[in-house]
Structures are given as structure tokens and as C-alpha cells.
Design a protein around this motif. Structure first.
Motif, short mmCIF file in Angstrom:
data_model
loop_
_atom_site.label_atom_id
_atom_site.label_comp_id
_atom_site.label_asym_id
_atom_site.label_seq_id
_atom_site.Cartn_x
_atom_site.Cartn_y
_atom_site.Cartn_z
N GLN A 1 14.54 24.15 8.66
CA GLN A 1 14.90 23.13 7.68
C GLN A 1 13.69 22.33 7.21
O GLN A 1 13.43 22.18 6.03
CB GLN A 1 15.91 22.19 8.36
N GLU B 1 23.56 24.03 7.31
CA GLU B 1 24.40 23.53 8.39
C GLU B 1 25.89 23.71 8.09
O GLU B 1 26.67 24.07 8.95
CB GLU B 1 24.12 22.05 8.65
N THR C 1 11.46 23.11 12.72
CA THR C 1 12.72 23.77 12.40
C THR C 1 12.54 24.40 11.01
O THR C 1 11.68 24.00 10.23
CB THR C 1 13.88 22.76 12.33
N THR D 1 18.72 24.90 11.56
CA THR D 1 18.29 23.99 12.63
C THR D 1 17.42 24.70 13.67
O THR D 1 16.81 24.05 14.52
CB THR D 1 19.51 23.40 13.35
#
Ligand SMILES: Nc1ncnc2c1ncn2[C@@H]1O[C@H](COP(=O)(O)OP(=O)(O)OP(=O)(O)O)[C@@H](O)[C@H]1O
Ligand SMILES: [Mg+2]
Lengths: 350, 244, 240
Positions: free
Chosen positions: A265, A317, A263, A294
Motif C-alpha cells: 500500500q 482492503e 507494505t 497490507t
């Protein structure tokens, strides 16, 4: 002779497991040694005839070992009565193997019935499982016969049936092999989320390398003659193929496949120099395409390509923070974030 | 018991008679069978070729099975009187349905992709029938012929009650031939039926195209060694487990 | 002893008979109604008895043989061979060949009738038992069912349509073949036919024949219903 303790999740250890079918010159599985940790899902991939199914059948003793050993938890499968062994192993096959004369509920209830569970418990378990595998409303599906379901639905029933007596181990032989790509992707996603919930040690056979990368905690690649070419995490195998066979098998686009495992992230967390956060005004002013953190690295690159832009905005997020990543930067992140090699090689000389 | 063994003496002493009656028996049977083929087979071929009339083609056999041959022959006495014709008609009525049905099933069951392929290659309907459907349907057709032939030889025994001749004449005439004669006739006709059956089994083998003869079974150390997987019931499985 | 049945006058009293009877019409309803209680009803009941006993005994034997052949596949060919030979021998010949051993009796008739049912019941039952799809068998073994559990819970229920199919064919055939038993015992629907052969009387032939056909259809229909009750899952599936 005792059955495996049902409450406990167990590791599966192949110890120089070898199978030579009668009348065959070469082994179908050759000196296979690997350990599947308790609760993990191991994908076995390899060419047709490579010994994948045989490996699986050795575990539930539908095929007997020629030499070597297989242990579930601490117990050798030879020390367990085959019937008891099989009852503590969920078994799912591509052709579903549903019994045409039993309704869906009866198919699922078969083993609990044989184990003499009381009616109420069986009904409760059946409903619970049907819901778990996404066959709702339960009442309508329970009373149908297998041929009144679609292929994907039948496959879900197959999984529910295998889970019925809550076995600590699952064996799945190309369970999604006969499904169309969309159904297949859906059922893969659902199985993945279900997998953590049920936490069973699972051997999952597939022809499809992408499925293996997606589903497997670990991957075992068998080459012709049932020889283990490489065993490791998908990341490790994609970034450091053990030999030419594995390299060809995982495909020339292994760099891209690797990106599906990351991901944004995680890539950003592991990056050595992290990009600076954008200001609120900058975010609002920019018309670059946006993507949540994500999403995978692959999705970000794909988004850049599709929108013909040289950069994308990655949003956090909570939607408050954002960074801008250029295509150049994405490529750098993609090639530097690969995990260090953690692979065990069998016969690296091959 | 002495009656039973008496058939040997009877057969030796009356060999000529038995032979005559056997020839008569075979004459009635083969006449009826041939006519039944001429009637049943073209209808079966045609219905199968156009894939129509499945219900009728199949039910006619069930109907035929339910019809008692004895009643049929008796009823025909009233319609056509006594003799050869009566019996032959009765036997045709019994023999034609199985032939029609199996011919239909054979032709109708030929894989559609094959008939489409042959159309695609430019064969006409009748050419497809003659070159593709018929050869592939032959095993099924011969199964029907076998059923009908045995049925005819068997039922022809009853011909005697309608003056049709054949081995039934001996079996049903204890007054003239004695118990040994009756037994000899019964044995003789039993052997005749078994021989007919055997003949058609051989013919069935001969007409089965080499390409669709069932492969010889190979026992393998399969994953389902216990309990055994029946090879015939699991052709695909067998392919997977033994090929390569 | 006499194998050919004694010929008795069939047409009762010409004095009171209707025109139809006098002219031997195709089917004289009045005569049929008059004969029903004394001739056809008893013959029908006997016929049902002959058939039922043969089917029940034949089924038990064939079923057991099929279980043996299913368990020990080497036994399948010889058992099938025996049943096939019995099936091929013409009924009349088989009845006659048994007479020296068991006489002109119902026993003889039943032995022969049972012999006729065996092939169809045996082969259909065996086919049915082997009918389990390969994947279902693999799943059954793989989930840890024992051999007898597989037989009881999977193979036998799956065999029901094939077994019923066999019963349907066998009983229709037996109803028809049982008429021939009249050559050795004075029982069943064959009896009035044989009695009328010497002085052919159409109504007698047609009535007996039609009753046999109707009985066959009735039995067939009952078995279809039985099949639906026992194997509801097979209703919407084509089954071999
Ligand atoms: N019952 C058997 N008897 C003999 N040989 C067998 C048997 N089953 C499998 N084999 C052979 O063992 C080898 C491995 O077969 P296996 O079925 O394990 O391969 P696989 O990897 O599952 O292949 P696929 O991807 O086609 O399912 C093949 O060469 C096969 O022909
Ligand atoms: Mg396989």
C-alpha cells in the motif's frame, strides 16, 4: 531528589555517556550521544561485548557512568535517588529473573505491594497485566509458580512485572533471546501491538538485526568498544549504512530486509506513476496469485517466486480494487521507495 | 581452674602414657576407617556407575547420623562382648555410610555427556569408571572420607566404655588419672580430631583435579556492585561480566 | 567431683523377673513396659528438652552469624572457621573441657550441644541466603528493591529450604549427641545406657538407643512438614 513523574512519558538523552570498567583498558561505552524520543522504541544492536548491556545498565544505574550524563525527561539520572529511579523504570531481562518462590501474581504484585497499593488495586492491576500480555485465563496463571510456565510464558510475566507500576521508561535486555523462532515471532507481534497501547519510551537490546528492524522506531548500532556506529530509523540505516561496519552488520541482503519494512500500500502510494486499476472482468479472468495491499513488498516478491509467476495481483482492503504488478515493477518500487537518508553519524571516519 | 591448667603438668609427666593411648586410639580409628572404606566405597562406586539406588545410598547416611554411637557400642557389648572388635564394628557402622553416600553422589553426579563421550571413544564400563568417573568424583569422595575419619576419631573416645582402649581410657577414668589427666586426655583427643580434619582437607586439595579447581575470585566493578552479587552464587553471571 | 557416672544396679529384682530378663534376652517387652514410666519416659522427656533448647539457641546464634556473614562477606570465613573447630572437637572431649568452667551441669551440656549445631546451621543458612539466582538478583536490584527489601522478600524466603535442611541435619545430630551428655549430667536417653554399662542389659541399651533413633526421625519428619508449609514453591523443585 524526586522520582520521575509517572504519568508522563519521557525522552531519554545520552550525553557523551562513557563507561570504563575498573581495570579495563578500553571503555565499554564510549562517548555515546543520542536521544530517544518520548514514547519511541529504540533497538540497540551490535556485536557481543559491544557494550549494549552496559549502555542499558547505565540508565538504571546498575552501573555508574564514568563521564557524561544521561537524562530522563529533563532530569539527570544523578539527581534521582537510584531506588526511585529504578522504580520508575521497567526492567526486563533474557533470563526473566522471576522470583521462584513467588507465584506469577505475586511476582507482578511485588513493586505495587512495596509502594503500598491497596489490595483491590493490586489485584485489578495484576489481572489487567496478565491479560495484556496474553496470559489468559488469568485465574489459572496467577496462582502458578514460574517453573510451571514455558519459557515464552515466563518472558510474558517478566514484561507484565516490569509494567506493574506503570513506569514511563522500559529497559529490555535481549528479552526474547532465549525463545524459539515461532514463539519469538508471536511475542514480538504482541509486544508491538502492546507497545502503541502503553506508549513507553523503550530501550530494547537484541543480537538479532531482523528483530531490531521489526521492533525499532529507531536503531542504534554499536560497534566494538561501545562506539556508536549509526543511529537512525531502520529504513535509513538499511538504505544508507554509515560505514563499512554497519554495511556488514546489517547484511548483504539489506535490500531484501528493506522490503520487509514496506507494505505494498505504502509503496504504491509513494510511486511516481501509479499502475492503473484492473477491471472487474480482468480480475476474475486472471489466474495470477493474489496478495492484499497490507502485505509487505517482500511477501509479494516471495509469492511471485514461490508460484513461479512473473506478476502478482495486489488487492485493496475492501477487496474491490486490484492492480497487477510485474516482478520487474516490484523491484523498481522496492529500490525507489527508500526514504531519503536521515541518519546521524557518530565517527563516520571509522 | 587449677584443674584445667593441671593438664600441662600431667602431659609432661605422663607423655609416654598419652602417646601409647594415642597410638591405640589411632589404631582403632584407622582399622575401622579402612574397613569402612573397603565396604562403602565399592558399593558407592558401583551404584553411582550404574546410576541406581539413589534413595538407599542417600538415606543410609541419614540413618547413620541418627544412630547414637553410645547406644551402638552399648548394644554391641551384648552381641560381641567387650573389647577391640566391638568398638571397631561400631565405628565401621558409623563410618561406612558417609563414605558410601559421597562416593555415590560423586560418581552419579559426573556429567553424563562426559561418560557418554568416553563410551563413544571406546572405553569399557570399568575403564570409564576408573579414568573418568573416579577422578572427577574424588573431591566428593574425600569429603566423605573426611567426615568419616573425624567421626571415627571422635567416637573412638567412647571405646573405653567397652574396653576398647584409646584416649577415652584416660578421659573416663578420673579415679586413676585425676581431673588434670581427664582434661589432658580431652585436649589431646580434640587436637587429634582437628589434625585429622586438617589432614583430610589437605588430601582433598591434592586430589581435586586442576581442571575443576574453583577459579580464584576477582572482584569486579560489576553492574550489581550494590548490593553485592556473591561470586560463588553467580558463576554464569560472573562469566558474562568478566570474560574477554 | 566425678566425671564417670556412678554405677547403679539396673536389673531390678531377679526374684520376680521374667525368663527374658533373667537370660538377658535381646529385648524384654515386659521389662520395658514396666520401666517405661519410671525410666524411659522421663529420660525421653529430658532428652527432648536438651535437644530442643540446644537447637533453638544454636539456630538463633547461627542465623544471626549468617546474616552478618551475608552482609559482610569478610566475616564468613572466620565465623565458619570457629564453627568448624567446635564441630570437629569430639563431643565427649568438649563436654569434659567445659566442666572446669561450668561444672557437671545442664548448662555445660547445653553449651556443648549448641556448639555442635552451629556449623551446620550457619553454613546452610548462609548458602541459602546466597542461593538467589543471579538473574533474580539482577531483576530485584533493577526494579528498585532496597537491600533490606531484597533480604526480607527474596533472599530469606529463598533460603527457607536450605535452612530447614540445616535444621534437619542439626537436630538429628543433636538427638544423637545428647546421649553423650549423660557422662556429665544424669539426664536424657544416654543416662539409662551408661547406668547399664557395668552389668550389660540388652533391653536397656536397645530401648534407649531405639528411642533416640525414633526421636530423631520424628523431629526430622516434623521439620520436613514445616518446610513444606513454609516453602510450598520448593515442593516440585529439586533444591540444593
Ligand atoms: N562488570 C564488568 N566488569 C568489567 N568489564 C565488564 C563488566 N561488564 C561488562 N564488561 C566488559 O564491557 C564490555 C561490554 O560488555 P556488555 O556486557 O555491555 O556487552 P554486550 O554488548 O551486552 O554483549 P552481549 O551481546 O554478549 O550481551 C565487554 O568487553 C565486557 O567484557
Ligand atoms: Mg548483553
Amino acid at each position: 531528589m524526586t522520582a520521575i513523574d509517572l504519568e508522563q512519558s519521557s525522552s531519554i538523552v545520552f550525553d557523551a555517556a562513557t563507561k570504563v570498567y575498573a581495570g579495563q583498558p578500553r571503555p565499554a561505552v564510549d562517548n555515546l550521544s543520542l536521544t530517544i524520543e518520548a514514547g519511541q522504541l529504540c533497538c540497540i544492536v551490535g556485536p557481543s561485548g559491544g557494550g549494549k548491556t552496559t549502555t542499558l545498565l547505565l540508565v538504571n544505574r546498575l552501573v555508574e557512568l564514568t563521564s557524561g550524563d544521561i537524562r530522563i525527561g529533563e532530569q539527570s539520572i544523578h539527581d534521582i535517588d537510584p531506588i526511585a529511579l529504578r522504580r520508575s523504570i521497567g526492567y526486563v531481562i533474557q533470563q526473566t529473573g522471576l522470583f521462584p518462590h513467588l507465584t506469577i501474581a505475586e511476582n507482578i504484585a511485588l513493586i505495587p505491594q512495596i509502594l503500598n497499593w491497596d489490595k483491590a488495586r493490586i489485584r485489578k492491576r495484576t489481572n489487567e497485566l496478565l491479560e495484556l500480555v496474553g496470559l489468559a485465563p488469568v485465574e489459572t496463571f496467577a496462582k502458578r509458580y514460574p517453573h510451571e510456565l514455558s519459557g515464552g510464558q515466563q518472558q510474558r510475566v517478566g514484561i507484565a512485572r516490569a509494567l506493574a507500576a506503570n513506569p514511563p521508561v522500559m529497559l529490555m535486555d535481549e528479552p526474547f533471546g532465549a525463545l524459539d523462532p515461532i514463539t519469538r515471532a508471536n511475542i514480538q507481534d504482541e509486544f508491538l501491538s502492546l507497545k502503541d497501547e502503553i506508549g513507553k519510551t523503550t530501550i530494547f537490546i537484541t543480537h538479532d538485526i531482523d528483530e531490531a528492524i521489526k521492533m525499532g522506531d529507531k536503531m542504534a548500532i554499536l560497534q566494538d568498544g561501545g562506539v556508536l556506529a549509526q543511529y537512525g530509523t531502520p529504513e535509513a540505516i538499511l538504505s544508507h549504512p554509515a560505514n563499512e561496519f554497519v554495511e556488514r552488520f546489517v547484511g548483504e541482503d539489506r535490500g531484501l530486509k528493506l522490503l520487509t519494512l514496506r507494505t505494498l500500500q505504502r509503496a504504491l502510494e509513494q510511486a511516481t506513476n501509479r499502475p492503473v486499476l484492473m477491471r472487474r472482468s480482468e480480475i476474475q479472468a486472471s489466474n495470477l496469485p493474489r496478495i492484499p495491499e497490507t502485505a509487505t513488498m517482500q511477501a509479494a516478491l516471495s509469492l511471485a517466486l514461490n508460484s513461479q509467476s512473473t506478476a502478482v495481483i495486489v488487492t485493496s482492503e475492501n477487496g474491490l480494487d486490484a492492480v497487477e504488478l510485474s516482478v520487474q515493477r516490484l523491484v523498481e518500487l522496492g529500490s525507489t521507495t527508500t526514504a531519503p537518508p536521515k541518519t546521524s553519524r557518530a565517527r563516520a571516519d571509522a | 581452674m587449677s584443674d584445667f591448667l593441671g593438664f600441662i603438668g600431667f602431659s609432661v609427666n605422663n607423655f609416654g602414657l598419652l602417646l601409647d593411648k594415642t597410638i591405640e586410639h589411632l589404631a582403632i580409628s584407622s582399622t575401622a576407617l579402612l574397613i569402612a572404606i573397603v565396604i562403602g566405597m565399592p558399593i558407592g562406586l558401583w551404584l553411582g556407575h550404574i546410576h541406581k539406588g539413589e534413595f538407599i545410598a542417600v538415606s543410609i547416611s541419614n540413618l547413620g547420623r541418627a544412630l547414637p554411637s553410645l547406644a551402638l557400642i552399648a548394644i554391641l557389648i551384648g552381641v560381641v562382648g567387650i573389647g577391640f572388635t566391638n568398638v571397631v564394628i561400631a565405628l565401621i557402622v558409623l563410618a561406612a555410610p558417609p563414605i558410601l553416600t559421597t562416593t555415590f553422589l560423586g560418581v552419579n553426579g559426573v556429567d553424563r555427556s562426559l561418560t557418554q563421550a568416553s563410551r563413544g571413544m571406546g572405553l569399557r564400563g570399568w575403564q570409564t569408571l576408573a579414568r573418568v568417573e573416579l577422578p572427577l568424583a574424588l573431591p566428593s569422595i574425600f569429603t566423605g572420607l573426611r567426615t568419616s575419619a573425624v567421626l571415627v576419631v571422635s567416637s573412638a573416645t567412647l571405646a573405653a566404655i567397652a574396653g576398647g582402649g584409646g584416649l577415652g581410657d584416660i578421659i573416663l577414668n578420673q579415679v586413676a588419672y585425676g581431673m588434670s589427666g581427664v582434661i589432658a586426655g580431652a585436649l589431646w583427643v580434640a587436637v587429634l580430631a582437628l589434625a585429622t580434619d586438617g589432614l583430610f582437607i589437605v588430601l582433598h586439595r591434592l586430589v581435586t583435579p586442576a581442571g575443576i579447581r574453583s577459579r580464584t575470585k576477582k572482584r569486579v566493578d560489576g553492574p550489581l556492585a550494590a548490593p553485592r552479587v556473591d561470586d560463588a552464587s553467580a558463576p554464569e553471571e560472573q562469566g558474562v561480566l568478566t570474560s574477554r | 567431683m566425678s566425671v564417670t557416672t556412678a554405677v547403679e544396679p539396673v536389673i531390678p529384682d531377679y526374684g520376680q523377673a521374667s525368663e527374658c530378663v533373667v537370660n538377658n534376652g535381646a529385648f524384654c517387652v515386659d521389662w520395658f513396659v514396666q520401666q517405661w514410666p519410671t525410666v524411659f519416659w522421663p529420660a525421653l522427656v529430658e532428652h527432648i528438652g536438651l535437644t530442643l533448647i540446644a537447637i533453638v539457641i544454636g539456630f538463633v546464634l547461627a542465623f544471626l552469624a549468617a546474616l552478618v556473614a551475608h552482609r559482610f562477606s569478610v566475616a564468613a570465613a572466620p565465623l565458619n572457621g570457629i564453627a568448624a573447630v567446635l564441630y570437629t572437637i569430639p563431643p565427649l572431649a568438649l563436654f569434659i573441657l567445659l566442666v572446669p568452667f561450668t561444672g557437671l551441669s545442664v548448662l555445660t551440656a547445653e553449651i556443648a550441644l549448641v556448639a555442635y549445631t552451629l556449623l551446620i546451621l550457619f553454613s546452610n543458612t548462609l548458602t541459602g541466603l546466597n542461593n538467589i539466582p543471579a538473574d533474580a538478583r539482577r531483576a530485584a536490584v533493577g526494579m528498585g528493591l532496597t537491600r533490606s527489601q531484597i533480604l526480607k522478600r527474596i533472599e530469606l524466603p529463598l533460603a527457607v529450604p536450605a535452612i530447614i535442611g540445616g535444621l534437619r541435619i542439626a537436630s538429628v545430630l543433636t538427638v544423637s549427641t545428647a546421649t553423650i551428655a549423660a557422662f556429665i549430667v544424669d539426664a536424657g536417653l544416654g543416662s539409662p545406657i551408661l547406668k547399664a554399662i557395668q552389668s550389660p542389659f540388652n533391653t536397656q541399651f536397645i530401648a534407649a538407643g531405639a528411642l533416640a533413633v525414633l526421636l530423631a526421625f520424628a523431629v526430622d519428619g516434623l521439620l520436613v512438614l514445616l518446610g513444606r508449609g513454609l516453602a510450598p514453591w520448593a515442593l516440585r523443585r529439586r533444591n540444593a
